[in-house]
Design a protein around this motif. Structure first.
Motif, PDB file in Angstrom:
ATOM      1  N   PHE A 147      31.952 -50.963 -95.693  1.00  0.00           N
ATOM      2  CA  PHE A 147      32.182 -49.971 -96.757  1.00  0.00           C
ATOM      3  C   PHE A 147      31.234 -48.784 -96.621  1.00  0.00           C
ATOM      4  O   PHE A 147      31.612 -47.641 -96.879  1.00  0.00           O
ATOM      5  CB  PHE A 147      32.010 -50.624 -98.129  1.00  0.00           C
ATOM      6  CG  PHE A 147      33.160 -51.493 -98.534  1.00  0.00           C
ATOM      7  CD1 PHE A 147      34.421 -50.954 -98.745  1.00  0.00           C
ATOM      8  CD2 PHE A 147      32.989 -52.857 -98.703  1.00  0.00           C
ATOM      9  CE1 PHE A 147      35.478 -51.756 -99.104  1.00  0.00           C
ATOM     10  CE2 PHE A 147      34.046 -53.661 -99.054  1.00  0.00           C
ATOM     11  CZ  PHE A 147      35.309 -53.104 -99.263  1.00  0.00           C
ATOM     12  N   LEU A 148      29.974 -49.072 -96.211  1.00  0.00           N
ATOM     13  CA  LEU A 148      28.989 -48.001 -96.085  1.00  0.00           C
ATOM     14  C   LEU A 148      29.310 -47.083 -94.918  1.00  0.00           C
ATOM     15  O   LEU A 148      29.095 -45.867 -94.983  1.00  0.00           O
ATOM     16  CB  LEU A 148      27.597 -48.615 -95.921  1.00  0.00           C
ATOM     17  CG  LEU A 148      26.396 -47.696 -96.189  1.00  0.00           C
ATOM     18  CD1 LEU A 148      26.417 -47.240 -97.636  1.00  0.00           C
ATOM     19  CD2 LEU A 148      25.089 -48.426 -95.890  1.00  0.00           C
ATOM     20  N   SER A 149      29.843 -47.647 -93.839  1.00  0.00           N
ATOM     21  CA  SER A 149      30.148 -46.830 -92.666  1.00  0.00           C
ATOM     22  C   SER A 149      31.347 -45.910 -92.895  1.00  0.00           C
ATOM     23  O   SER A 149      31.395 -44.802 -92.366  1.00  0.00           O
ATOM     24  CB  SER A 149      30.406 -47.739 -91.463  1.00  0.00           C
ATOM     25  OG  SER A 149      31.520 -48.582 -91.708  1.00  0.00           O
ATOM     26  N   ILE A 150      32.330 -46.370 -93.688  1.00  0.00           N
ATOM     27  CA  ILE A 150      33.519 -45.541 -93.920  1.00  0.00           C
ATOM     28  C   ILE A 150      33.358 -44.619 -95.114  1.00  0.00           C
ATOM     29  O   ILE A 150      34.262 -43.846 -95.419  1.00  0.00           O
ATOM     30  CB  ILE A 150      34.759 -46.433 -94.123  1.00  0.00           C
ATOM     31  CG1 ILE A 150      34.605 -47.306 -95.368  1.00  0.00           C
ATOM     32  CG2 ILE A 150      35.033 -47.275 -92.905  1.00  0.00           C
ATOM     33  CD1 ILE A 150      35.825 -48.158 -95.684  1.00  0.00           C
ATOM     34  N   ALA A 151      32.216 -44.697 -95.812  1.00  0.00           N
ATOM     35  CA  ALA A 151      32.000 -43.839 -96.976  1.00  0.00           C
ATOM     36  C   ALA A 151      31.774 -42.394 -96.509  1.00  0.00           C
ATOM     37  O   ALA A 151      31.254 -42.130 -95.426  1.00  0.00           O
ATOM     38  CB  ALA A 151      30.805 -44.330 -97.787  1.00  0.00           C
ATOM     39  N   GLY A 152      32.159 -41.445 -97.348  1.00  0.00           N
ATOM     40  CA  GLY A 152      32.037 -40.042 -97.002  1.00  0.00           C
ATOM     41  C   GLY A 152      30.758 -39.396 -97.484  1.00  0.00           C
ATOM     42  O   GLY A 152      30.659 -38.160 -97.493  1.00  0.00           O
ATOM     43  N   SER A 153      29.757 -40.181 -97.892  1.00  0.00           N
ATOM     44  CA  SER A 153      28.496 -39.632 -98.382  1.00  0.00           C
ATOM     45  C   SER A 153      27.593 -39.243 -97.216  1.00  0.00           C
ATOM     46  O   SER A 153      27.859 -39.562 -96.043  1.00  0.00           O
ATOM     47  CB  SER A 153      27.793 -40.651 -99.281  1.00  0.00           C
ATOM     48  OG  SER A 153      28.622 -41.025-100.353  1.00  0.00           O
ATOM     49  N   SER A 154      26.504 -38.566 -97.570  1.00  0.00           N
ATOM     50  CA  SER A 154      25.545 -38.146 -96.546  1.00  0.00           C
ATOM     51  C   SER A 154      24.734 -39.338 -96.048  1.00  0.00           C
ATOM     52  O   SER A 154      24.725 -40.415 -96.653  1.00  0.00           O
ATOM     53  CB  SER A 154      24.616 -37.070 -97.123  1.00  0.00           C
ATOM     54  OG  SER A 154      23.870 -37.595 -98.216  1.00  0.00           O
ATOM     55  N   GLN A 155      24.044 -39.116 -94.925  1.00  0.00           N
ATOM     56  CA  GLN A 155      23.251 -40.191 -94.331  1.00  0.00           C
ATOM     57  C   GLN A 155      22.096 -40.581 -95.231  1.00  0.00           C
ATOM     58  O   GLN A 155      21.702 -41.751 -95.297  1.00  0.00           O
ATOM     59  CB  GLN A 155      22.727 -39.745 -92.958  1.00  0.00           C
ATOM     60  CG  GLN A 155      22.023 -40.837 -92.178  1.00  0.00           C
ATOM     61  CD  GLN A 155      22.966 -41.998 -91.854  1.00  0.00           C
ATOM     62  OE1 GLN A 155      24.158 -41.800 -91.634  1.00  0.00           O
ATOM     63  NE2 GLN A 155      22.432 -43.211 -91.838  1.00  0.00           N
ATOM     64  N   ARG A 156      21.551 -39.637 -95.964  1.00  0.00           N
ATOM     65  CA  ARG A 156      20.446 -39.925 -96.883  1.00  0.00           C
ATOM     66  C   ARG A 156      20.909 -40.860 -97.996  1.00  0.00           C
ATOM     67  O   ARG A 156      20.212 -41.818 -98.358  1.00  0.00           O
ATOM     68  CB  ARG A 156      19.918 -38.624 -97.476  1.00  0.00           C
ATOM     69  CG  ARG A 156      18.770 -38.794 -98.458  1.00  0.00           C
ATOM     70  CD  ARG A 156      18.197 -37.440 -98.845  1.00  0.00           C
ATOM     71  NE  ARG A 156      17.184 -37.557 -99.885  1.00  0.00           N
ATOM     72  CZ  ARG A 156      17.449 -37.604-101.190  1.00  0.00           C
ATOM     73  NH1 ARG A 156      18.712 -37.509-101.608  1.00  0.00           N
ATOM     74  NH2 ARG A 156      16.485 -37.718-102.076  1.00  0.00           N
ATOM     75  N   VAL A 157      22.098 -40.592 -98.541  1.00  0.00           N
ATOM     76  CA  VAL A 157      22.641 -41.466 -99.582  1.00  0.00           C
ATOM     77  C   VAL A 157      22.946 -42.849 -99.019  1.00  0.00           C
ATOM     78  O   VAL A 157      22.690 -43.876 -99.667  1.00  0.00           O
ATOM     79  CB  VAL A 157      23.908 -40.818-100.186  1.00  0.00           C
ATOM     80  CG1 VAL A 157      24.570 -41.765-101.184  1.00  0.00           C
ATOM     81  CG2 VAL A 157      23.565 -39.501-100.863  1.00  0.00           C
ATOM     82  N   LYS A 158      23.475 -42.909 -97.797  1.00  0.00           N
ATOM     83  CA  LYS A 158      23.770 -44.211 -97.183  1.00  0.00           C
ATOM     84  C   LYS A 158      22.490 -45.014 -96.962  1.00  0.00           C
ATOM     85  O   LYS A 158      22.459 -46.230 -97.204  1.00  0.00           O
ATOM     86  CB  LYS A 158      24.509 -44.001 -95.870  1.00  0.00           C
ATOM     87  CG  LYS A 158      25.915 -43.449 -96.023  1.00  0.00           C
ATOM     88  CD  LYS A 158      26.590 -43.323 -94.667  1.00  0.00           C
ATOM     89  CE  LYS A 158      27.997 -42.782 -94.812  1.00  0.00           C
ATOM     90  NZ  LYS A 158      28.680 -42.638 -93.513  1.00  0.00           N
TER      91      LYS A 158
END
Length: 308
Positions: free
Chosen positions: A277-288
């Motif tokens: 789920f984290l890899s396919i999320a469209g958020s920034s790397q900082r948020v991930k």
């Protein structure tokens, strides 16, 4: 002893004392202001504490009332479903009993009619000549225009053909009634046989079995007042709506007896799913990175081999 007269100027000391007096007055004013501010601050703090205590108390009472309402609602729903199921069973038993009664009554009616016909025939055979004269000959004599229409010697050809058609129609009508009676009897016997085969069990021994259904229970706090939200998930493909509702009611009614156990480490499958789920999320790397850090630092409790 010598006397020395000195003249001292006290104005500077008086001015200094006056200055000190002014400072003392300013200090007194500041102390009074500080005391007033302290009283106001203590009052405000006391009001905040009272408001927080009242809010917490009302929230606790509301949460307990909501839990009791949910439990009682689930009990009422379960009892209502049981009553509906019992109602359907009673209606089915009533319909089956009505069909059985109608079938048995029609069968015995035909049986008694057959017995009456046999008894009537036996009584006729006891004194056949007298019975034939009393029933058949007298009836033929009184109704000769109905039964002997075709045998009148003075009848014309047109009336003779009409009489034969009337007699043939009467015979066909009586034969049709006999065929219909036989058809109805055979149809009733076939329906009764199908109903008996459907009601009777194929095997004499009936065994009760237990089916275990996995249920996922998640409990979380959704506000700062420690109010808990409970979510129940189960298989909705092979289970019907009534079965799912019964399982949910059972879990909710026994939710207070469930014991949560602290988890020492996060399961590998959960880590893998979270990473997907984290890899396919469209958020920034900082948020991930922050989400992954919070996930790894999270402490949660699980249910292990819990049965209801």
């Amino acid at each position: 002893m010598a006397n020395i007269d000195c003249v001292l100027d006290t104005n500077p000391m008086a001015e200094e004392i006056n200055t000190v007096s002014n400072h003392i007055k300013g200090t007194t004013t500041a102390v009074v202001a500080m005391q007033t501010a302290v009283v106001l601050a203590e009052k405000k703090a006391a009001d905040d504490v009272c408001n927080n205590v009242n809010t917490g108390f009302y929230t606790l009472i509301r949460s307990q009332i909501s839990q009791k309402i949910a439990k009682l609602q689930s009990d009422v729903d379960s009892y209502l479903m049981q009553l509906n199921a019992q109602k359907k069973q009673l209606m089915a038993i009533r319909g089956r009993m009505e069909r059985d009664y109608n079938m048995i009554s029609s069968r015995y009616l035909k049986l008694f009619n057959g017995l009456n016909q046999n008894l009537k025939q036996r009584i006729y055979e006891l004194d056949k000549p007298t019975i034939n004269f009393a029933v058949k000959e007298i009836e033929k004599g009184s109704n000769r225009t109905k039964y002997l229409t075709a045998t009148v010697p003075v009848s014309q050809l047109e009336s003779l053909a009409a009489s034969q058609k009337i007699i043939a129609s009467n015979v066909k009508f009586r034969g049709l009634k006999v065929i219909n009676s036989m058809t109805n009897f055979l149809a009733d016997m076939s329906e009764q046989k199908k109903l008996t085969d459907r009601i009777m069990l194929e095997k004499g021994n009936v065994e009760n079995s237990t089916l275990s259904v996995p249920v996922v229970i998640s409990e979380c706090n959704f506000d700062k007042f420690d109010n808990k939200n409970i979510d129940i998930q189960m298989n909705n493909v092979q289970l019907g709506e009534q079965t799912q509702s019964a399982i949910k009611n059972t879990v909710i009614s026994n939710i207070e007896n469930i014991k949560w156990q602290p988890s020492k480490e996060i399961d590998n499958e959960i880590k893998s799913e979270f990473s997907k789920f984290l890899s396919i999320a469209g958020s920034s790397q900082r948020v991930k990175d922050m989400a992954n850090k919070l996930f790894m630092a999270n402490n949660y409790q699980i249910l292990k081999n819990e049965q209801l």
